[in-house]
Design a protein around this motif. Structure first.
Motif, mmCIF file in Angstrom:
data_model
loop_
_atom_site.group_PDB
_atom_site.id
_atom_site.type_symbol
_atom_site.label_atom_id
_atom_site.label_comp_id
_atom_site.label_asym_id
_atom_site.label_seq_id
_atom_site.Cartn_x
_atom_site.Cartn_y
_atom_site.Cartn_z
ATOM 1 N N ALA A 287 0.812 -1.218 0.000
ATOM 2 C CA ALA A 287 0.000 0.000 0.000
ATOM 3 C C ALA A 287 0.841 1.260 0.000
ATOM 4 O O ALA A 287 0.333 2.347 -0.268
ATOM 5 C CB ALA A 287 -0.938 0.012 1.204
ATOM 6 N N GLY A 288 2.144 1.118 0.262
ATOM 7 C CA GLY A 288 3.019 2.280 0.331
ATOM 8 C C GLY A 288 3.528 2.513 1.736
ATOM 9 O O GLY A 288 2.959 2.004 2.713
ATOM 10 N N LEU A 289 4.610 3.280 1.839
ATOM 11 C CA LEU A 289 5.152 3.608 3.157
ATOM 12 C C LEU A 289 4.114 4.339 4.000
ATOM 13 O O LEU A 289 3.428 5.248 3.506
ATOM 14 C CB LEU A 289 6.391 4.493 3.015
ATOM 15 C CG LEU A 289 7.696 3.825 2.554
ATOM 16 C CD1 LEU A 289 8.782 4.883 2.394
ATOM 17 C CD2 LEU A 289 8.127 2.758 3.543
ATOM 18 N N GLU B 11 0.518 8.924 5.142
ATOM 19 C CA GLU B 11 0.071 9.934 6.103
ATOM 20 C C GLU B 11 0.288 11.346 5.557
ATOM 21 O O GLU B 11 -0.561 12.233 5.737
ATOM 22 C CB GLU B 11 0.816 9.762 7.419
ATOM 23 C CG GLU B 11 0.544 10.851 8.457
ATOM 24 C CD GLU B 11 -0.940 11.060 8.751
ATOM 25 O OE1 GLU B 11 -1.334 12.231 8.998
ATOM 26 O OE2 GLU B 11 -1.719 10.081 8.725
ATOM 27 N N ALA B 12 1.404 11.563 4.849
ATOM 28 C CA ALA B 12 1.645 12.889 4.269
ATOM 29 C C ALA B 12 0.591 13.213 3.215
ATOM 30 O O ALA B 12 0.118 14.355 3.118
ATOM 31 C CB ALA B 12 3.048 12.930 3.655
ATOM 32 N N VAL B 13 0.206 12.220 2.396
ATOM 33 C CA VAL B 13 -0.842 12.437 1.399
ATOM 34 C C VAL B 13 -2.179 12.689 2.084
ATOM 35 O O VAL B 13 -2.937 13.599 1.707
ATOM 36 C CB VAL B 13 -0.935 11.223 0.449
ATOM 37 C CG1 VAL B 13 -2.137 11.359 -0.479
ATOM 38 C CG2 VAL B 13 0.341 11.081 -0.365
ATOM 39 N N ALA B 14 -2.482 11.888 3.120
ATOM 40 C CA ALA B 14 -3.741 12.065 3.852
ATOM 41 C C ALA B 14 -3.819 13.450 4.476
ATOM 42 O O ALA B 14 -4.886 14.080 4.493
ATOM 43 C CB ALA B 14 -3.875 10.980 4.920
ATOM 44 N N ALA B 15 -2.685 13.941 4.981
ATOM 45 C CA ALA B 15 -2.671 15.276 5.591
ATOM 46 C C ALA B 15 -3.020 16.343 4.560
ATOM 47 O O ALA B 15 -3.697 17.340 4.882
ATOM 48 C CB ALA B 15 -1.303 15.551 6.203
ATOM 49 N N GLY B 16 -2.583 16.156 3.323
ATOM 50 C CA GLY B 16 -2.934 17.099 2.268
ATOM 51 C C GLY B 16 -4.431 17.142 2.025
ATOM 52 O O GLY B 16 -5.003 18.217 1.804
ATOM 53 N N ALA C 220 -4.436 7.547 6.782
ATOM 54 C CA ALA C 220 -3.460 6.836 5.957
ATOM 55 C C ALA C 220 -4.041 5.551 5.391
ATOM 56 O O ALA C 220 -3.655 5.109 4.303
ATOM 57 C CB ALA C 220 -2.203 6.537 6.779
ATOM 58 N N GLY C 221 -4.987 4.939 6.101
ATOM 59 C CA GLY C 221 -5.607 3.709 5.635
ATOM 60 C C GLY C 221 -6.481 3.891 4.413
ATOM 61 O O GLY C 221 -6.908 2.895 3.801
ATOM 62 N N GLN C 222 -6.751 5.139 4.023
ATOM 63 C CA GLN C 222 -7.552 5.418 2.823
ATOM 64 C C GLN C 222 -6.687 5.745 1.609
ATOM 65 O O GLN C 222 -7.203 6.172 0.576
ATOM 66 C CB GLN C 222 -8.495 6.593 3.086
ATOM 67 C CG GLN C 222 -9.602 6.298 4.074
ATOM 68 C CD GLN C 222 -10.445 7.527 4.342
ATOM 69 O OE1 GLN C 222 -10.245 8.233 5.326
ATOM 70 N NE2 GLN C 222 -11.385 7.792 3.446
ATOM 71 N N VAL D 278 -12.081 -0.438 -0.240
ATOM 72 C CA VAL D 278 -11.577 -0.394 -1.618
ATOM 73 C C VAL D 278 -10.056 -0.446 -1.625
ATOM 74 O O VAL D 278 -9.441 -1.155 -2.441
ATOM 75 C CB VAL D 278 -12.083 0.871 -2.339
ATOM 76 C CG1 VAL D 278 -11.455 1.002 -3.724
ATOM 77 C CG2 VAL D 278 -13.601 0.852 -2.450
ATOM 78 N N ILE D 279 -9.414 0.284 -0.723
ATOM 79 C CA ILE D 279 -7.951 0.282 -0.642
ATOM 80 C C ILE D 279 -7.439 -1.119 -0.329
ATOM 81 O O ILE D 279 -6.453 -1.589 -0.916
ATOM 82 C CB ILE D 279 -7.465 1.286 0.419
ATOM 83 C CG1 ILE D 279 -7.808 2.734 -0.004
ATOM 84 C CG2 ILE D 279 -5.968 1.144 0.654
ATOM 85 C CD1 ILE D 279 -7.147 3.179 -1.291
ATOM 86 N N GLN D 280 -8.094 -1.819 0.563
ATOM 87 C CA GLN D 280 -7.669 -3.175 0.900
ATOM 88 C C GLN D 280 -7.798 -4.110 -0.293
ATOM 89 O O GLN D 280 -6.908 -4.932 -0.563
ATOM 90 C CB GLN D 280 -8.494 -3.696 2.081
ATOM 91 C CG GLN D 280 -8.169 -3.008 3.398
ATOM 92 C CD GLN D 280 -9.116 -3.384 4.520
ATOM 93 O OE1 GLN D 280 -10.041 -4.183 4.327
ATOM 94 N NE2 GLN D 280 -8.899 -2.812 5.693
#
Length: 492
Positions: free
Chosen positions: A154-156, A161-166, A176-178, A340-342
């Motif tokens: 799924a990625g680091l 978390e950095a993407v989720a924060a955006g 981060a789980g999304q 969906v991510i899973q």
């Protein structure tokens, strides 16, 4: 893998209105049209073209004409296979590096032959110094990740978390789980198509759109269902009712939309229209996939982030750093429901095993800069956009170039259905562009041309002057008393 065969009907659809009175011998026009289809990617490489007799009958030409066209393409390296053998699409050696930027550089002699070519087929910015600095810091942090196996499906966690924060800064609660990290937004779309679409299923999209998205839909065996954007001057809307109707009528499992600085038009869907679209699709099984690659590239007016904060359960978002940071950093992501991510993380194992760790660490560094690098680039892009529009208005006044609020390109309206012919002639003048039909299906957009404004102003001036010459040669002489720029023009 079995090489692809291009049927006559498919080739004719791509060719469109290829033959023009007074534009030269038919075999030369046919060869030029096929050459352009190969150069801009509408015909894949190593694909078998129809036989000479079959194509001649379909086009209503003599076999001698088609044979001469194929012969010229073979001589130039755009077809392989001798007389009587199957003709397969190819590229001459000197073209491979420009068609595939990731390939090794051309030999010195070939570079000298092509050094004056300005390539605008990709609307992307070059890397700035922040990229190198981010990789240096990523290398310093790499040892901490070496004890692990390196397969992060799924990625680091810190990048997710950095993407989720955006997203949270945009008003979209996200964990981060999304997030699933991908090799760019296009790779994310391919994963979603594999998970959602079966051969024969319909995929609805706004028309025009990102060319590689159309390619991905076709490669998945799906039926592309275009819904046209209004084409009137000053009209910035979407056909919301048409989109919803197409999704329901075709029972489409997916709709792919670029609502934030649409590529190539630069348009952005208003918040009210987004809410109307979600209301119209309520209860539908259509997965709404939004490509937000350009969402942060607003250059004038209110930021797109406010409108893009509209959310819904059956909405998936694609993001990428290729347009806002650098195309060579192949980092993208999917934001979706955890379930969906899973499912995506499980299904990708048969397709790829994740994204390289070093690139992910560099992406973390770049995403955590608080948006400073992108903020510094916006004034530069704004100036280049306005400069290109001014030069086109001055030298090609019969072109109409609406001012996009964001993105990386203009969507110019030409004085006639000449996009393919103009693009072909522009290549002879040393400018490579993607013709309007590349952004649609069934030969649409012959009156349109995408004009990226990512190059420095002197090079944009040179592009315009070459387009003036190309326009004259296709019979659309511009009327302007302004002389060409006298200052030296740097090209690369």
């Amino acid at each position: 893998m079995t090489p692809r065969t291009i049927r006559s009907a498919t080739l004719i659809r791509h060719l469109g209105d290829w033959r023009r009175p007074g534009a030269g011998a038919a075999y030369r026009q046919l060869a030029g049209a096929v050459r352009l289809l190969i150069l801009d990617g509408r015909l894949p490489l190593d694909a078998r073209l129809p036989g000479e007799r079959e194509l001649a009958q379909t086009l209503g030409l003599s076999r001698t004409t088609v044979s001469a066209a194929y012969g010229g393409l073979r001589d130039d390296g755009f077809l392989t296979g001798g007389q009587g053998a199957a003709a397969r699409t190819s590229l001459p050696p000197s073209r491979n590096a420009s068609r595939n930027p990731g390939l090794t550089r051309q030999p010195a002699a070939t570079e000298a032959e092509t050094s004056d070519v300005i390539d605008l087929t990709a609307a992307v910015l070059p890397a700035d110094p922040n990229i190198h600095a981010a990789y240096v810091r990523a290398l310093e942090r790499l040892p901490a990740n070496l004890p692990g196996h390196g397969y992060e499906t799924a990625g680091l966690e810190e990048l997710r978390e950095a993407v989720a924060a955006g997203y949270r800064r945009r008003g979209l609660p996200t964990s981060a789980g999304q997030i699933l990290i991908t090799h760019g937004a296009h790779n994310g779309l391919v994963h979603l198509l594999r998970l959602t679409v079966r051969p024969g299923d319909a995929v609805v999209f706004d028309h025009p759109t990102y060319p590689q998205a159309i390619d991905a839909i076709l490669a998945a065996g799906a039926r592309p269902i275009p819904v046209a954007l209004p084409d009137e001057d000053g009209e910035e809307g979407w056909d919301v009712e048409g989109l919803a109707c197409a999704c329901r009528r075709h029972t489409a499992p997916m709709a792919y939309l670029v609502l934030d600085h649409n590529n190539p038009t630069g348009r952005m869907m208003r918040t009210a229209d987004r809410l109307r679209l979600l209301s119209a699709l309520k209860g539908s099984e259509t997965l709404l996939v939004l490509d937000e690659t350009l969402v942060e590239l607003t250059l004038s007016g209110p930021p797109a982030l406010t409108a893009s904060a509209v959310d819904a359960p059956r909405m998936v978002r694609l993001g990428s750093m290729s347009k806002s940071v650098w195309g060579g950093l192949r980092i993208g992501w999917i934001r979706a429901d955890r379930a969906v991510i899973q499912r995506l993380a499980q299904s990708r194992a048969s397709f790829d095993l994740g994204v390289p760790i070093l690139e992910q660490l560099a992406a973390v560094e770049l995403l955590n800069d608080g948006g400073a690098a992108l903020a510094a680039r916006r004034p530069l892009l704004r100036a280049r956009r306005d400069h290109l529009r001014a030069r086109l208005a001055e030298r090609l006044p019969d072109w109409v170039c609406p001012r996009p609020a964001g993105g990386l390109s203009l969507w110019a309206r030409l004085p006639g259905p000449i996009s393919t012919a103009l693009t072909q002639q522009a290549a002879e003048e040393g400018v490579r562009l993607a013709a309007g039909p590349r952004f649609g299906i069934d030969g649409a957009f012959e009156r349109r041309l995408r004009m990226p404004y990512t190059l420095p102003e002197p090079e944009l001036d040179q592009v315009v002057e070459r387009l003036v010459r190309a326009a004259e040669k296709v019979g659309r002489s511009p009327k302007s008393s302004s002389p060409p720029p006298s200052r030296p023009v740097a090209v690369y």
